[in-house]
Design an enzyme around this catalytic site. Structure first.
Site, short mmCIF file in Angstrom:
data_model
loop_
_atom_site.label_atom_id
_atom_site.label_comp_id
_atom_site.label_asym_id
_atom_site.label_seq_id
_atom_site.Cartn_x
_atom_site.Cartn_y
_atom_site.Cartn_z
N SER A 1 70.74 -3.20 103.20
CA SER A 1 71.79 -3.05 102.11
C SER A 1 71.96 -1.43 102.24
O SER A 1 71.05 -0.60 102.82
CB SER A 1 71.40 -3.13 100.81
OG SER A 1 71.98 -2.35 99.67
N TYR B 1 66.11 -3.19 92.92
CA TYR B 1 66.91 -3.77 94.32
C TYR B 1 66.80 -2.66 95.36
O TYR B 1 66.46 -3.22 96.52
CB TYR B 1 68.52 -4.06 93.75
CG TYR B 1 69.09 -4.50 95.07
CD1 TYR B 1 69.33 -5.77 95.35
CD2 TYR B 1 70.07 -3.58 96.01
CE1 TYR B 1 70.11 -5.95 96.49
CE2 TYR B 1 71.09 -4.15 96.71
CZ TYR B 1 70.84 -5.38 97.19
OH TYR B 1 71.78 -5.74 98.13
#
Length: 265
Positions: free
Chosen positions: A148, A161
């Site tokens: 990501s 996250y």
């Protein structure tokens, strides 16, 4: 092997976790269209997985579907063995399954933190470890971790996250280092902001975040799921046999730039 043959995945078996919808489905579709035999995975429900199989079929893709939890070592061991018996040896593994909890760090419970870390970091470790054993015996394979932009930068409310995806970037590099001797390439893809069903509510003119993304992204648009296809096929194919330990950011240039100036068109 020359030219387009370098990107041919015919005869390969590709397992894509968390591939019943969204970007996981886009990546899985790309690999299948490049010739791979497709195995999809989900953990939430058999019904959702069955619906995904129908969606793949609409595109002329036969998807072998298996319901199991990538964070459960016993299930992963059992189902990897089952897939290899029923479909064939896994040549390509895409660790896509993941979750996000948007909770400020001061308010996040340990339970929420651990669930994100377990799914987004421990899951890829377990899958890679167990699948790579067979790859080693057979003389090679491809592992792709869905990282990501949060592998590189932070943002409000996504501490767990970001920690998991930052860890996944380093896991990618470390496994690449350990397994290169076995001709196993381990790389990552770092998507930017994409047009999916999850982002649909905020991808409307006038929405502050929509306007922010258009201004912040040098390409001036949200990514389309199909924008991941080329990178996924490259990292899964013989074309990337000397590429390992890398994360390719498919983000329209966000991480390369401070963004457009306020007075720019």
């Amino acid at each position: 092997m020359k030219g387009l043959e370098l990107f041919n995945l015919s005869g390969k078996v590709a397992l894509v976790t968390g591939s019943s919808h969204g970007l996981g489905m886009a990546v899985a579709t790309a690999l299948a269209q490049a010739g791979a035999t497709l195995v999809i995975n989900g953990a939430s429900s058999a019904e959702k997985l069955a619906e995904a199989v129908k969606e793949y079929a609409k595109q002329g893709i036969h998807a072998h579907a298996y319901l199991f939890d990538v964070t459960n070592e016993q299930q992963v061991t059992e189902y990897v063995s089952k897939i290899e018996r029923e479909v064939g040896p896994i040549d390509i593994l895409v660790n896509n399954a993941g979750i996000i909890k948007r909770i400020p760090a001061l308010e996040m419970s340990l339970t929420d933190w651990q669930q994100v870390i377990c799914t987004d970091l421990t899951g890829p470790f377990l899958m890679s470890k167990i699948v790579a054993k067979g790859m080693k015996e057979r003389g090679g394979g491809k592992i792709i971790n869905m990282c990501s932009m949060m592998s590189e930068v932070g943002r409000d409310t996504v501490s767990a996250y970001a920690a998991a995806k930052g860890g996944l970037k380093m896991l990618t590099r470390n496994l690449a280092t350990e397994w290169a001797r076995y001709h196993i390439q381990v790389n990552g893809i770092g998507p930017g902001y994409f047009a999916t069903s999850q982002t649909a509510p905020i991808r409307v003119n006038g929405h502050p975040f929509h306007e922010f993304i258009l201004k912040r992204t040098p390409a001036g648009r949200w990514g389309n799921p199909e924008d991941l296809a080329g990178t996924a096929i490259f990292l899964a194919s013989p074309a990337s046999d000397f590429v390992t330990g890398q994360v390719v950011y498919v983000d329209g240039g966000i991480l390369a730039s401070l963004g457009k100036a306020a007075n720019e068109d």
